[in-house]
Design a protein around this motif. Structure first.
Motif, PDB file in Angstrom:
ATOM      1  N   MET A   1     -24.179  42.454 -23.196  1.00 42.62           N
ATOM      2  CA  MET A   1     -24.339  43.820 -22.753  1.00 42.62           C
ATOM      3  C   MET A   1     -24.051  43.956 -21.267  1.00 42.62           C
ATOM      4  O   MET A   1     -23.312  44.837 -20.862  1.00 42.62           O
ATOM      5  CB  MET A   1     -25.762  44.277 -23.101  1.00 42.62           C
ATOM      6  N   THR A   2     -24.623  43.053 -20.475  1.00 42.20           N
ATOM      7  CA  THR A   2     -24.392  43.142 -19.030  1.00 42.20           C
ATOM      8  C   THR A   2     -22.955  42.756 -18.678  1.00 42.20           C
ATOM      9  O   THR A   2     -22.433  43.240 -17.680  1.00 42.20           O
ATOM     10  CB  THR A   2     -25.375  42.253 -18.259  1.00 42.20           C
ATOM     11  N   ASP A   3     -22.347  41.878 -19.505  1.00 47.65           N
ATOM     12  CA  ASP A   3     -20.949  41.520 -19.245  1.00 47.65           C
ATOM     13  C   ASP A   3     -20.044  42.734 -19.385  1.00 47.65           C
ATOM     14  O   ASP A   3     -19.147  42.942 -18.573  1.00 47.65           O
ATOM     15  CB  ASP A   3     -20.483  40.429 -20.202  1.00 47.65           C
ATOM     16  N   ASN A   4     -20.291  43.539 -20.427  1.00 47.28           N
ATOM     17  CA  ASN A   4     -19.489  44.745 -20.603  1.00 47.28           C
ATOM     18  C   ASN A   4     -19.710  45.728 -19.468  1.00 47.28           C
ATOM     19  O   ASN A   4     -18.767  46.376 -19.010  1.00 47.28           O
ATOM     20  CB  ASN A   4     -19.813  45.415 -21.937  1.00 47.28           C
ATOM     21  N   LEU A   5     -20.937  45.838 -19.014  1.00 43.14           N
ATOM     22  CA  LEU A   5     -21.245  46.745 -17.909  1.00 43.14           C
ATOM     23  C   LEU A   5     -20.527  46.318 -16.633  1.00 43.14           C
ATOM     24  O   LEU A   5     -19.963  47.153 -15.923  1.00 43.14           O
ATOM     25  CB  LEU A   5     -22.757  46.806 -17.679  1.00 43.14           C
ATOM     26  N   ILE A   6     -20.510  45.027 -16.380  1.00 36.92           N
ATOM     27  CA  ILE A   6     -19.824  44.520 -15.194  1.00 36.92           C
ATOM     28  C   ILE A   6     -18.322  44.736 -15.305  1.00 36.92           C
ATOM     29  O   ILE A   6     -17.670  45.162 -14.346  1.00 36.92           O
ATOM     30  CB  ILE A   6     -20.153  43.027 -14.971  1.00 36.92           C
ATOM     31  N   MET A   7     -17.752  44.486 -16.483  1.00 33.59           N
ATOM     32  CA  MET A   7     -16.313  44.660 -16.667  1.00 33.59           C
ATOM     33  C   MET A   7     -15.902  46.119 -16.520  1.00 33.59           C
ATOM     34  O   MET A   7     -14.912  46.436 -15.859  1.00 33.59           O
ATOM     35  CB  MET A   7     -15.883  44.128 -18.039  1.00 33.59           C
ATOM     36  N   TYR A   8     -16.660  47.032 -17.144  1.00 32.65           N
ATOM     37  CA  TYR A   8     -16.318  48.446 -17.058  1.00 32.65           C
ATOM     38  C   TYR A   8     -16.515  48.993 -15.643  1.00 32.65           C
ATOM     39  O   TYR A   8     -15.703  49.765 -15.155  1.00 32.65           O
ATOM     40  CB  TYR A   8     -17.141  49.269 -18.056  1.00 32.65           C
ATOM     41  N   SER A   9     -17.582  48.570 -14.992  1.00 32.21           N
ATOM     42  CA  SER A   9     -17.811  49.061 -13.631  1.00 32.21           C
ATOM     43  C   SER A   9     -16.777  48.511 -12.656  1.00 32.21           C
ATOM     44  O   SER A   9     -16.349  49.221 -11.739  1.00 32.21           O
ATOM     45  CB  SER A   9     -19.226  48.731 -13.172  1.00 32.21           C
ATOM     46  N   SER A  10     -16.338  47.264 -12.848  1.00 33.02           N
ATOM     47  CA  SER A  10     -15.304  46.725 -11.970  1.00 33.02           C
ATOM     48  C   SER A  10     -13.965  47.410 -12.223  1.00 33.02           C
ATOM     49  O   SER A  10     -13.185  47.618 -11.289  1.00 33.02           O
ATOM     50  CB  SER A  10     -15.176  45.212 -12.134  1.00 33.02           C
ATOM     51  N   ALA A  11     -13.685  47.804 -13.463  1.00 26.81           N
ATOM     52  CA  ALA A  11     -12.447  48.529 -13.754  1.00 26.81           C
ATOM     53  C   ALA A  11     -12.466  49.920 -13.124  1.00 26.81           C
ATOM     54  O   ALA A  11     -11.463  50.363 -12.547  1.00 26.81           O
ATOM     55  CB  ALA A  11     -12.248  48.634 -15.261  1.00 26.81           C
ATOM     56  N   ILE A  12     -13.584  50.599 -13.206  1.00 27.31           N
ATOM     57  CA  ILE A  12     -13.703  51.927 -12.589  1.00 27.31           C
ATOM     58  C   ILE A  12     -13.601  51.817 -11.077  1.00 27.31           C
ATOM     59  O   ILE A  12     -12.916  52.611 -10.426  1.00 27.31           O
ATOM     60  CB  ILE A  12     -15.022  52.604 -13.026  1.00 27.31           C
ATOM     61  N   LEU A  13     -14.237  50.811 -10.504  1.00 23.77           N
ATOM     62  CA  LEU A  13     -14.150  50.589  -9.068  1.00 23.77           C
ATOM     63  C   LEU A  13     -12.716  50.252  -8.650  1.00 23.77           C
ATOM     64  O   LEU A  13     -12.251  50.706  -7.596  1.00 23.77           O
ATOM     65  CB  LEU A  13     -15.100  49.468  -8.652  1.00 23.77           C
ATOM     66  N   ALA A  14     -11.999  49.501  -9.477  1.00 23.57           N
ATOM     67  CA  ALA A  14     -10.612  49.163  -9.177  1.00 23.57           C
ATOM     68  C   ALA A  14      -9.728  50.403  -9.161  1.00 23.57           C
ATOM     69  O   ALA A  14      -8.858  50.542  -8.295  1.00 23.57           O
ATOM     70  CB  ALA A  14     -10.090  48.149 -10.190  1.00 23.57           C
ATOM     71  N   VAL A  15      -9.948  51.321 -10.095  1.00 27.73           N
ATOM     72  CA  VAL A  15      -9.176  52.563 -10.119  1.00 27.73           C
ATOM     73  C   VAL A  15      -9.464  53.384  -8.863  1.00 27.73           C
ATOM     74  O   VAL A  15      -8.538  53.944  -8.249  1.00 27.73           O
ATOM     75  CB  VAL A  15      -9.476  53.364 -11.396  1.00 27.73           C
ATOM     76  N   ILE A  16     -10.706  53.440  -8.460  1.00 27.92           N
ATOM     77  CA  ILE A  16     -11.072  54.183  -7.249  1.00 27.92           C
ATOM     78  C   ILE A  16     -10.423  53.555  -6.018  1.00 27.92           C
ATOM     79  O   ILE A  16      -9.914  54.260  -5.140  1.00 27.92           O
ATOM     80  CB  ILE A  16     -12.609  54.252  -7.112  1.00 27.92           C
ATOM     81  N   ILE A  17     -10.399  52.233  -5.953  1.00 30.33           N
ATOM     82  CA  ILE A  17      -9.781  51.547  -4.819  1.00 30.33           C
ATOM     83  C   ILE A  17      -8.278  51.802  -4.790  1.00 30.33           C
ATOM     84  O   ILE A  17      -7.701  52.035  -3.723  1.00 30.33           O
ATOM     85  CB  ILE A  17     -10.094  50.034  -4.856  1.00 30.33           C
ATOM     86  N   VAL A  18      -7.624  51.783  -5.962  1.00 27.61           N
ATOM     87  CA  VAL A  18      -6.184  52.055  -6.008  1.00 27.61           C
ATOM     88  C   VAL A  18      -5.895  53.480  -5.557  1.00 27.61           C
ATOM     89  O   VAL A  18      -4.956  53.726  -4.790  1.00 27.61           O
ATOM     90  CB  VAL A  18      -5.623  51.789  -7.418  1.00 27.61           C
ATOM     91  N   ILE A  19      -6.699  54.438  -5.996  1.00 29.65           N
ATOM     92  CA  ILE A  19      -6.513  55.828  -5.566  1.00 29.65           C
ATOM     93  C   ILE A  19      -6.689  55.931  -4.055  1.00 29.65           C
ATOM     94  O   ILE A  19      -5.906  56.602  -3.372  1.00 29.65           O
ATOM     95  CB  ILE A  19      -7.478  56.761  -6.318  1.00 29.65           C
ATOM     96  N   TYR A  20      -7.692  55.269  -3.510  1.00 30.12           N
ATOM     97  CA  TYR A  20      -7.913  55.281  -2.056  1.00 30.12           C
ATOM     98  C   TYR A  20      -6.720  54.679  -1.321  1.00 30.12           C
ATOM     99  O   TYR A  20      -6.274  55.216  -0.305  1.00 30.12           O
ATOM    100  CB  TYR A  20      -9.191  54.516  -1.717  1.00 30.12           C
ATOM    101  N   MET A  21      -6.202  53.560  -1.832  1.00 30.25           N
ATOM    102  CA  MET A  21      -5.064  52.920  -1.180  1.00 30.25           C
ATOM    103  C   MET A  21      -3.828  53.814  -1.223  1.00 30.25           C
ATOM    104  O   MET A  21      -3.040  53.834  -0.278  1.00 30.25           O
ATOM    105  CB  MET A  21      -4.780  51.568  -1.836  1.00 30.25           C
ATOM    106  N   LEU A  22      -3.655  54.547  -2.303  1.00 32.66           N
ATOM    107  CA  LEU A  22      -2.498  55.440  -2.401  1.00 32.66           C
ATOM    108  C   LEU A  22      -2.647  56.656  -1.503  1.00 32.66           C
ATOM    109  O   LEU A  22      -1.662  57.148  -0.950  1.00 32.66           O
ATOM    110  CB  LEU A  22      -2.286  55.863  -3.847  1.00 32.66           C
ATOM    111  N   VAL A  23      -3.872  57.154  -1.348  1.00 35.30           N
ATOM    112  CA  VAL A  23      -4.107  58.276  -0.441  1.00 35.30           C
ATOM    113  C   VAL A  23      -3.825  57.854   0.997  1.00 35.30           C
ATOM    114  O   VAL A  23      -3.303  58.643   1.786  1.00 35.30           O
ATOM    115  CB  VAL A  23      -5.547  58.814  -0.611  1.00 35.30           C
TER     116      VAL A  23
END
Length: 60
Positions: free
Chosen positions: A1-23
């Motif tokens: 359960m916690t593994d899925n939470l970590i994977m999903y949260s890191s994916a969401i954080l990665a998308v936010i970081i990519v958007i920030y880098m593109l801005v």
């Protein structure tokens, strides 16, 4: 359960970081490559494997 939470949260954080880098007008190739490598390291450090069972080359 916690593994899925970590994977999903890191994916969401990665998308936010990519958007920030593109801005901030960073190069899209560098942004996507670096975040992709980071996500691969996170996935493999959590015990997930990269599937290579039925891998066939294209011959080029």
């Amino acid at each position: 359960m916690t593994d899925n939470l970590i994977m999903y949260s890191s994916a969401i954080l990665a998308v936010i970081i990519v958007i920030y880098m593109l801005v901030k007008k960073m190069d899209i190739k560098v942004a996507l490559f670096s975040i992709g490598i980071l996500l691969i390291f996170i996935g493999t450090s959590m015990g997930n494997e990269i599937p290579m069972a039925d891998f066939e080359t294209t011959g080029t």
